[in-house]
Design a protein around this motif. Structure first.
Motif, PDB file in Angstrom:
ATOM      1  N   THR A   3       5.927   4.044  -0.481  1.00 47.05           N
ATOM      2  CA  THR A   3       4.515   4.045  -0.860  1.00 47.05           C
ATOM      3  C   THR A   3       4.030   2.631  -1.170  1.00 47.05           C
ATOM      4  O   THR A   3       3.031   2.459  -1.841  1.00 47.05           O
ATOM      5  N   SER A   4       4.722   1.630  -0.687  1.00 45.99           N
ATOM      6  CA  SER A   4       4.338   0.254  -1.003  1.00 45.99           C
ATOM      7  C   SER A   4       3.000  -0.119  -0.363  1.00 45.99           C
ATOM      8  O   SER A   4       2.293  -0.989  -0.860  1.00 45.99           O
ATOM      9  N   HIS A   5       2.652   0.520   0.762  1.00 50.56           N
ATOM     10  CA  HIS A   5       1.367   0.201   1.390  1.00 50.56           C
ATOM     11  C   HIS A   5       0.201   0.654   0.525  1.00 50.56           C
ATOM     12  O   HIS A   5      -0.895   0.116   0.618  1.00 50.56           O
ATOM     13  N   LEU A   6       0.411   1.646  -0.337  1.00 56.90           N
ATOM     14  CA  LEU A   6      -0.664   2.102  -1.220  1.00 56.90           C
ATOM     15  C   LEU A   6      -0.953   1.091  -2.319  1.00 56.90           C
ATOM     16  O   LEU A   6      -2.053   1.062  -2.847  1.00 56.90           O
ATOM     17  N   LEU A   7       0.009   0.281  -2.653  1.00 53.58           N
ATOM     18  CA  LEU A   7      -0.192  -0.702  -3.706  1.00 53.58           C
ATOM     19  C   LEU A   7      -1.032  -1.888  -3.239  1.00 53.58           C
ATOM     20  O   LEU A   7      -1.568  -2.616  -4.047  1.00 53.58           O
ATOM     21  N   HIS A   8      -1.164  -2.055  -1.945  1.00 51.68           N
ATOM     22  CA  HIS A   8      -1.880  -3.213  -1.418  1.00 51.68           C
ATOM     23  C   HIS A   8      -3.324  -2.905  -1.052  1.00 51.68           C
ATOM     24  O   HIS A   8      -4.049  -3.779  -0.621  1.00 51.68           O
ATOM     25  N   PRO A  10      -5.980  -2.205  -3.056  1.00 51.80           N
ATOM     26  CA  PRO A  10      -6.968  -2.965  -3.837  1.00 51.80           C
ATOM     27  C   PRO A  10      -7.062  -4.439  -3.412  1.00 51.80           C
ATOM     28  O   PRO A  10      -8.158  -4.999  -3.363  1.00 51.80           O
ATOM     29  N   SER A  11      -5.943  -5.029  -3.064  1.00 53.86           N
ATOM     30  CA  SER A  11      -5.997  -6.420  -2.626  1.00 53.86           C
ATOM     31  C   SER A  11      -6.676  -6.530  -1.266  1.00 53.86           C
ATOM     32  O   SER A  11      -7.379  -7.500  -0.998  1.00 53.86           O
ATOM     33  N   ILE A  15     -10.425  -8.562  -0.255  1.00 54.74           N
ATOM     34  CA  ILE A  15     -10.651  -9.459   0.885  1.00 54.74           C
ATOM     35  C   ILE A  15     -11.820  -8.962   1.723  1.00 54.74           C
ATOM     36  O   ILE A  15     -12.653  -9.746   2.183  1.00 54.74           O
ATOM     37  N   LEU A  16     -11.916  -7.660   1.943  1.00 56.97           N
ATOM     38  CA  LEU A  16     -12.930  -7.108   2.841  1.00 56.97           C
ATOM     39  C   LEU A  16     -14.330  -7.095   2.243  1.00 56.97           C
ATOM     40  O   LEU A  16     -15.304  -7.210   2.979  1.00 56.97           O
TER      41      LEU A  16
END
Length: 53
Positions: A3-8, A10-11, A15-16
């Motif tokens: 689930t590491s992709h879920l932690l990114h 907000p970052s 950017i967007l």
């Protein structure tokens, strides 16, 4: 399953969000520059014999 992709997320949104404002601002700036550029083109030649187009 990782689930590491879920932690990114907000970052990625940090950017967007500015990019969502920068892209329309760049488009408006490009339109203004193009209009000023084309209005600076003289319509008649050096001896007033016609247009450059």
């Amino acid at each position: 399953m990782r689930t590491s992709h879920l932690l990114h997320e907000p970052s990625a949104l940090r950017i967007l969000n500015p990019a969502g404002l920068a892209i329309p601002a760049l488009a408006v700036t490009a339109i203004v520059v193009a209009n000023v550029w084309f209005s600076a083109i003289p319509l008649f030649g050096i001896d007033d014999s016609g247009t450059y187009i």
